[in-house]
Motif scaffolding. Sequence first.
Motif, short mmCIF file in Angstrom:
data_model
loop_
_atom_site.label_atom_id
_atom_site.label_comp_id
_atom_site.label_asym_id
_atom_site.label_seq_id
_atom_site.Cartn_x
_atom_site.Cartn_y
_atom_site.Cartn_z
N LEU A 58 -25.85 8.11 -7.05
CA LEU A 58 -26.05 6.79 -7.82
C LEU A 58 -27.36 6.30 -7.35
N LYS A 59 -27.90 6.17 -6.05
CA LYS A 59 -29.01 5.65 -5.87
C LYS A 59 -30.09 6.42 -6.55
N ILE A 106 -24.73 -0.36 -2.70
CA ILE A 106 -26.20 0.42 -2.77
C ILE A 106 -26.99 -0.71 -2.99
N LEU A 139 -20.26 -0.32 -4.19
CA LEU A 139 -20.64 0.87 -3.37
C LEU A 139 -21.50 0.51 -2.16
N LEU A 182 -20.48 6.59 -15.16
CA LEU A 182 -21.14 7.86 -15.02
C LEU A 182 -21.92 8.40 -16.29
N ARG A 239 -22.29 7.59 -3.62
CA ARG A 239 -23.35 6.61 -3.39
C ARG A 239 -24.64 7.02 -3.41
N ASN A 288 -0.45 5.01 -0.66
CA ASN A 288 -1.66 5.87 -0.09
C ASN A 288 -3.06 5.57 -0.73
N GLY A 289 -4.00 6.14 -0.04
CA GLY A 289 -5.23 5.82 -0.59
C GLY A 289 -5.36 4.81 -1.23
N ALA A 311 -12.73 9.78 -7.17
CA ALA A 311 -12.12 10.73 -6.15
C ALA A 311 -10.63 10.20 -5.79
N ASN A 352 -5.82 8.14 5.59
CA ASN A 352 -5.48 6.98 4.79
C ASN A 352 -5.14 7.49 3.40
N GLY A 353 -5.46 8.74 3.13
CA GLY A 353 -5.54 9.25 1.58
C GLY A 353 -6.89 8.91 0.96
N VAL A 354 -7.90 8.35 1.52
CA VAL A 354 -9.02 8.21 0.70
C VAL A 354 -10.14 9.01 0.95
N ASN A 355 -10.92 9.52 -0.15
CA ASN A 355 -11.66 10.57 0.08
C ASN A 355 -13.02 9.81 0.37
N TRP A 377 0.73 -1.11 -0.10
CA TRP A 377 -0.16 -0.05 -0.04
C TRP A 377 0.69 1.34 0.08
N ASP A 397 -21.39 -2.80 -12.75
CA ASP A 397 -22.23 -2.03 -12.17
C ASP A 397 -21.56 -1.77 -10.78
N ILE A 398 -21.27 -0.52 -10.76
CA ILE A 398 -20.52 -0.02 -9.39
C ILE A 398 -21.61 -0.06 -8.22
N ALA A 434 -16.47 12.00 -0.57
CA ALA A 434 -16.64 11.99 -2.00
C ALA A 434 -17.31 10.41 -2.43
N LEU A 435 -16.90 9.42 -1.80
CA LEU A 435 -17.56 8.15 -2.33
C LEU A 435 -18.87 8.20 -1.74
N ALA A 469 -7.71 0.29 2.85
CA ALA A 469 -7.61 1.62 2.75
C ALA A 469 -8.80 2.43 2.93
N ALA A 480 -24.41 4.09 -12.72
CA ALA A 480 -23.40 3.35 -12.16
C ALA A 480 -22.58 2.01 -12.89
#
Lengths: 186, 186
Positions: free
Chosen positions: B22-23, A130, A128, B55, B19, A41-42, A76, B8-11, A39, A123-124, B14-15, B101, B29
């Motif tokens: 996208l609902k 959902i 995610l 998207l 989510r 970052n992110g 992101a 940890n550098g994960v936004n 790992w 299909d994300i 935003a995620l 992460a 998605a």
Amino acid sequence: MAAAMIDNGVNVQALLAAREALKQAPEAAVFTWRATCKWRNGTHSRSTVQGFHGLGQEHKHKTEFTFEADHPEVFAAEDLGATPVEFVLVGLASCLTAGVAAVAQNRGIQLRSVEARLEGKMDIQGILGIDSDVRNGYEDIKVTFDIDADATKEEIEALVAQSQKRSAVYDIVTNPTNVTVEVNKL
Amino acid sequence: MAAAMIDNGVNVQALLAAREALKQAPEAAVFTWRATCKWRNGTHSRSTVQGFHGLGQEHKHKTEFTFEADHPEVFAAEDLGATPVEFVLVGLASCLTAGVAAVAQNRGIQLRSVEARLEGKMDIQGILGIDSDVRNGYEDIKVTFDIDADATKEEIEALVAQSQKRSAVYDIVTNPTNVTVEVNKL
């Protein structure tokens, strides 16, 4: 002897000899392939591939191969590497392509060009969280081969079919593979 | 607020926002990931990854990613790249690591280091066509995570378990995925 003239760069004689040798010593046929992922970052990680085990001993690739993986900006993230799911497409594409070359060599068919275009639909809503009815991985993968070779359409189709039949990654993707995960706290 | 201090550098914000968005628009998605693979010689190929769809529109990675794949010298090949089955390990490793992460960020756990070592066991009697009872792909894959984080062993194990639960590549490897192959003669 058309078969003797063609050259796709695959040493089929050596592979056929290996097959005969391994029939006498099947325990040597068990390979272990490895990768190590750190790992960064992110969602960015760096994986390396070099050592593997097979034919009863340790081996090393001539060089260490390094791969950056990340998520794209639309997730992101920093987009510092291909996404993990794209690595799966690369593995599938390269496995089927190597197989086409090997089978063509074995059948005495000269290849001039082989290109594979892969599309994986995902299909994300799955990753995610959902909709639990949506799977995390690919719903389906479409592979399109464009092949120029000294052969009929039917012979070319048969090359690809035989490559699928003997492809390690095609098998991994289309069939379930057991994965065991162990965790150590440092 | 421990959760606000960790990075940890994960936004994650935003995620989580994605989510929610996208609902309301689940058709956005649906992503399509792509790779193109060109045969070079023998079992050597070069794959490229850049464009993808999601998207509701086309996207491009910031750079085009290029991957050489080949078989090793022990298979009488040139060893000009990682093997296709090693690409699958890289995809699985990087997917699970990115997930660790992201989940750690969401749970307010600061990661210090994450390393995954993967081993995939494969009996090449399958791909060589020696024994039709032996599968072509991995018999099993073992993943070992070494994680240093501000958390208990149980919390760290739960991070990895949640990453597995939402991992696209873990799903692709452990479950069957449909692959359709089309062939064009040039």
